[in-house]
Scaffold this motif. Structure first.
Motif: not given
Length: 130
Positions: A100-105, A107-118, A120-124
């Motif tokens: 929890d001390a290091f939350p991601p800010t 996303q990388i390689f987003a084109a490879s993201r599984p479709k069901f995570l479409k 996922f955290d759209p504000d990043l």
């Protein structure tokens, strides 16, 4: 501040004492296959800041320019190193004692993201490469 972490079985323990250079969710196929997860959160550190304090990592060259470090007993992936960024070491945020001390800010390689995570955290911020 010293942050600590380790593998599932406790055979490998590590620490680092540096602020992160990057905090990112990776959606690439190789990270998914290496961990069995649908995404992998990484913290990027300067190589000298990372120290193994118990046990040893086994290394696997997952592609020509990249090497992954994992526990030889339980298989937990802990590190990723890429020759294009020789001064950086990526460490799995999930292996940290306090993730929890290091939350991601971002996303990388987003084109490879599984479709069901479409959604996922759209504000990043998101991009299709490192």
């Amino acid at each position: 501040m010293i942050a600590t972490g380790g593998c599932l079985c406790g055979g490998v323990r590590y620490e680092f004492d540096s602020a992160p250079r990057s905090l990112a969710y990776c959606h690439c196929t190789m990270c998914r296959k290496a961990t069995g997860g649908v995404l992998v959160p990484w913290i990027t550190l300067p190589v000298p800041a990372f120290r193994i304090v118990k046990g040893n990592l086994r290394h696997y060259k997952s592609s020509d320019p990249a090497t992954r470090g994992f526990c030889p007993d339980c298989g937990t992936q802990i590190t990723f190193w890429h020759e294009a960024r020789p001064d950086d070491l990526d460490v799995t945020i999930g292996s940290l004692d306090n993730p929890d001390a290091f939350p991601p800010t971002r996303q990388i390689f987003a084109a490879s993201r599984p479709k069901f995570l479409k959604g996922f955290d759209p504000d990043l911020p998101s991009k299709d490469a490192y």
